[in-house]
Design a protein around this motif. Sequence first.
Motif, PDB file in Angstrom:
ATOM      1  N   ALA A 191      43.244  45.678  36.385  1.00  0.00           N
ATOM      2  CA  ALA A 191      43.737  45.158  35.157  1.00  0.00           C
ATOM      3  C   ALA A 191      42.060  45.146  34.754  1.00  0.00           C
ATOM      4  O   ALA A 191      42.933  45.480  32.797  1.00  0.00           O
ATOM      5  N   ALA A 192      41.410  45.542  34.520  1.00  0.00           N
ATOM      6  CA  ALA A 192      39.871  45.703  33.320  1.00  0.00           C
ATOM      7  C   ALA A 192      40.322  47.217  32.947  1.00  0.00           C
ATOM      8  O   ALA A 192      40.389  47.609  31.905  1.00  0.00           O
ATOM      9  N   ASN A 193      40.906  47.899  33.814  1.00  0.00           N
ATOM     10  CA  ASN A 193      41.201  49.637  33.317  1.00  0.00           C
ATOM     11  C   ASN A 193      42.116  49.820  32.845  1.00  0.00           C
ATOM     12  O   ASN A 193      41.798  50.320  31.739  1.00  0.00           O
ATOM     13  N   ALA A 194      42.797  48.342  32.359  1.00  0.00           N
ATOM     14  CA  ALA A 194      44.071  48.415  31.857  1.00  0.00           C
ATOM     15  C   ALA A 194      43.779  47.842  30.552  1.00  0.00           C
ATOM     16  O   ALA A 194      44.732  47.185  29.505  1.00  0.00           O
ATOM     17  N   GLY A 195      42.600  47.116  29.987  1.00  0.00           N
ATOM     18  CA  GLY A 195      42.430  46.151  29.126  1.00  0.00           C
ATOM     19  C   GLY A 195      42.325  45.371  29.303  1.00  0.00           C
ATOM     20  O   GLY A 195      42.096  44.278  28.251  1.00  0.00           O
ATOM     21  N   LEU A 196      42.373  44.558  30.195  1.00  0.00           N
ATOM     22  CA  LEU A 196      43.293  42.898  30.623  1.00  0.00           C
ATOM     23  C   LEU A 196      42.061  42.542  31.314  1.00  0.00           C
ATOM     24  O   LEU A 196      41.440  43.007  31.814  1.00  0.00           O
ATOM     25  N   ASP A 197      41.440  40.644  30.653  1.00  0.00           N
ATOM     26  CA  ASP A 197      41.102  40.500  31.483  1.00  0.00           C
ATOM     27  C   ASP A 197      41.761  39.856  33.255  1.00  0.00           C
ATOM     28  O   ASP A 197      42.282  39.695  32.722  1.00  0.00           O
ATOM     29  N   GLN A 198      40.056  39.274  33.842  1.00  0.00           N
ATOM     30  CA  GLN A 198      40.977  39.001  35.257  1.00  0.00           C
ATOM     31  C   GLN A 198      40.069  37.680  35.685  1.00  0.00           C
ATOM     32  O   GLN A 198      38.913  37.453  35.122  1.00  0.00           O
ATOM     33  N   VAL A 199      41.128  37.246  36.078  1.00  0.00           N
ATOM     34  CA  VAL A 199      40.529  36.065  37.212  1.00  0.00           C
ATOM     35  C   VAL A 199      40.723  36.881  38.634  1.00  0.00           C
ATOM     36  O   VAL A 199      41.778  36.968  39.267  1.00  0.00           O
ATOM     37  N   TYR A 200      39.367  36.506  39.525  1.00  0.00           N
ATOM     38  CA  TYR A 200      38.853  37.284  40.689  1.00  0.00           C
ATOM     39  C   TYR A 200      39.221  36.116  41.765  1.00  0.00           C
ATOM     40  O   TYR A 200      38.630  34.964  41.986  1.00  0.00           O
ATOM     41  N   PHE A 201      40.784  35.964  42.814  1.00  0.00           N
ATOM     42  CA  PHE A 201      40.483  34.380  42.920  1.00  0.00           C
ATOM     43  C   PHE A 201      39.729  34.866  44.206  1.00  0.00           C
ATOM     44  O   PHE A 201      40.870  35.862  45.456  1.00  0.00           O
ATOM     45  N   ASN A 202      38.712  34.207  44.824  1.00  0.00           N
ATOM     46  CA  ASN A 202      38.359  34.476  46.231  1.00  0.00           C
ATOM     47  C   ASN A 202      38.104  33.336  46.592  1.00  0.00           C
ATOM     48  O   ASN A 202      36.902  32.484  47.155  1.00  0.00           O
ATOM     49  N   PRO A 203      38.572  32.721  47.573  1.00  0.00           N
ATOM     50  CA  PRO A 203      38.167  31.638  48.468  1.00  0.00           C
ATOM     51  C   PRO A 203      37.572  31.684  49.776  1.00  0.00           C
ATOM     52  O   PRO A 203      37.106  30.732  50.192  1.00  0.00           O
ATOM     53  N   ALA A 204      37.785  32.673  50.323  1.00  0.00           N
ATOM     54  CA  ALA A 204      36.674  33.338  51.466  1.00  0.00           C
ATOM     55  C   ALA A 204      35.231  33.228  50.870  1.00  0.00           C
ATOM     56  O   ALA A 204      33.756  33.334  51.471  1.00  0.00           O
ATOM     57  N   LYS A 205      34.924  33.596  49.476  1.00  0.00           N
ATOM     58  CA  LYS A 205      33.533  33.913  48.537  1.00  0.00           C
ATOM     59  C   LYS A 205      32.669  34.673  49.491  1.00  0.00           C
ATOM     60  O   LYS A 205      31.423  34.720  50.182  1.00  0.00           O
ATOM     61  N   ARG A 206      33.647  36.137  49.358  1.00  0.00           N
ATOM     62  CA  ARG A 206      33.304  37.016  49.606  1.00  0.00           C
ATOM     63  C   ARG A 206      32.115  37.469  48.811  1.00  0.00           C
ATOM     64  O   ARG A 206      32.326  37.709  47.089  1.00  0.00           O
ATOM     65  N   ARG A 207      31.022  38.509  49.335  1.00  0.00           N
ATOM     66  CA  ARG A 207      30.389  38.401  48.260  1.00  0.00           C
ATOM     67  C   ARG A 207      30.564  39.954  48.123  1.00  0.00           C
ATOM     68  O   ARG A 207      32.099  41.394  48.097  1.00  0.00           O
ATOM     69  N   HIS A 208      30.349  40.410  46.794  1.00  0.00           N
ATOM     70  CA  HIS A 208      31.630  41.775  46.187  1.00  0.00           C
ATOM     71  C   HIS A 208      29.844  42.294  45.247  1.00  0.00           C
ATOM     72  O   HIS A 208      28.959  41.104  44.158  1.00  0.00           O
ATOM     73  N   PHE A 209      29.974  43.000  44.201  1.00  0.00           N
ATOM     74  CA  PHE A 209      29.462  44.100  43.571  1.00  0.00           C
ATOM     75  C   PHE A 209      30.350  44.359  42.243  1.00  0.00           C
ATOM     76  O   PHE A 209      29.562  44.502  41.148  1.00  0.00           O
ATOM     77  N   ALA A 210      31.648  43.805  41.824  1.00  0.00           N
ATOM     78  CA  ALA A 210      32.360  44.249  40.850  1.00  0.00           C
ATOM     79  C   ALA A 210      31.904  42.871  39.885  1.00  0.00           C
ATOM     80  O   ALA A 210      31.759  42.231  39.791  1.00  0.00           O
ATOM     81  N   GLN A 211      32.309  43.924  38.799  1.00  0.00           N
ATOM     82  CA  GLN A 211      32.529  42.926  37.426  1.00  0.00           C
ATOM     83  C   GLN A 211      33.752  42.001  37.044  1.00  0.00           C
ATOM     84  O   GLN A 211      34.669  42.928  37.061  1.00  0.00           O
ATOM     85  N   THR A 212      33.397  40.976  37.185  1.00  0.00           N
ATOM     86  CA  THR A 212      35.486  39.944  37.040  1.00  0.00           C
ATOM     87  C   THR A 212      34.469  39.226  35.828  1.00  0.00           C
ATOM     88  O   THR A 212      33.704  38.871  34.891  1.00  0.00           O
ATOM     89  N   THR A 213      36.219  39.002  34.948  1.00  0.00           N
ATOM     90  CA  THR A 213      35.545  38.221  33.569  1.00  0.00           C
ATOM     91  C   THR A 213      35.562  36.828  33.990  1.00  0.00           C
ATOM     92  O   THR A 213      34.758  36.528  33.816  1.00  0.00           O
ATOM     93  N   TYR A 214      36.359  36.714  35.537  1.00  0.00           N
ATOM     94  CA  TYR A 214      36.274  35.163  35.754  1.00  0.00           C
ATOM     95  C   TYR A 214      36.409  35.143  37.277  1.00  0.00           C
ATOM     96  O   TYR A 214      37.284  35.923  37.862  1.00  0.00           O
ATOM     97  N   GLU A 215      35.449  34.343  37.911  1.00  0.00           N
ATOM     98  CA  GLU A 215      36.014  34.324  39.330  1.00  0.00           C
ATOM     99  C   GLU A 215      36.428  32.273  39.923  1.00  0.00           C
ATOM    100  O   GLU A 215      35.505  31.668  39.663  1.00  0.00           O
ATOM    101  N   ILE A 216      36.971  33.049  40.909  1.00  0.00           N
ATOM    102  CA  ILE A 216      37.411  31.027  41.181  1.00  0.00           C
ATOM    103  C   ILE A 216      36.658  31.048  42.881  1.00  0.00           C
ATOM    104  O   ILE A 216      37.862  32.390  43.280  1.00  0.00           O
ATOM    105  N   ALA A 217      37.153  30.283  43.301  1.00  0.00           N
ATOM    106  CA  ALA A 217      37.865  29.849  45.292  1.00  0.00           C
ATOM    107  C   ALA A 217      38.630  29.264  45.481  1.00  0.00           C
ATOM    108  O   ALA A 217      38.801  28.915  46.106  1.00  0.00           O
ATOM    109  N   CYS A 218      39.086  28.634  44.579  1.00  0.00           N
ATOM    110  CA  CYS A 218      40.261  27.654  44.598  1.00  0.00           C
ATOM    111  C   CYS A 218      41.115  27.548  42.668  1.00  0.00           C
ATOM    112  O   CYS A 218      40.413  26.707  42.303  1.00  0.00           O
ATOM    113  N   LEU A 219      42.262  27.379  43.224  1.00  0.00           N
ATOM    114  CA  LEU A 219      43.309  27.605  42.266  1.00  0.00           C
ATOM    115  C   LEU A 219      43.431  26.124  40.899  1.00  0.00           C
ATOM    116  O   LEU A 219      43.171  26.408  40.170  1.00  0.00           O
TER     117      LEU A 219
END
Length: 231
Positions: A196-224
């Motif tokens: 989505a980022a490469n296509a120009g869209l903002d993104q919400v990363y849904f990460n309920p397991a709270k996995r560690r990562h190093f990606a740049q995200t517009t938003y991140e949530i663990a619960c809907l």
Amino acid sequence: MKTYRHLFFDLDHTLWDFETNSEEVLRFQYDDHRLARYGFTVEQFMAYYSEVNHALWRLYQGNKITQQQLRTTRFARTLTKLGVPEDELPADMSDQYTSLLPHKTAVFPYTFEVLDYLQAKGYTLHLLTNGFREIQHVKLSAARLTDYFREVITSECSGCLKPDGRMYQHALDRAGTTATDSLMIGDNLECDVLGAANAGLDQVYFNPAKRRHFAQTTYEIACLSELKEIL
């Protein structure tokens, strides 16, 4: 905070609880095909299947195997790894799994509450999924999700797979909107966030397991439910 008009949701692992639904089907198949006689547990069967299936999906998303190859290979490879003789491999497990799975109805917590909230706020909701068209529509109907979404864009109808930017552009064209007015919500860092980022869209990363990562995200949530704090 930026405003959006169109929200694009992934389905599997984001709204529809794939792991819970798949586990229910795999447990049934383990009993139905009397797999215990080969000396492995249902937990081992599910773990091996998950490993094989994820590997094959990566190949499919990389356009290295076809949909049919994915479907017909995953159970044979799983059972072979677990020691089932080749001449005893059940012939119908793939079709059985594909037939049963879409009718399962488990969704993530707050799915309906959040979708109702977003509709009431005036957002236009769409689905953007790499899943197979026929299966995804059955899932939506069984889980009572169909009516929430105006457009359901699958890899088959767009001719490509996330994270390919062409799929995102096809989705935007179908929805009659632009990248700046749109937000992508999904669980997959490569397909849903980076694509989505490469296509120009903002993104919400849904990460309920709270996995560690190093990606740049517009938003991140663990619960809907946290979408209410963003939208």
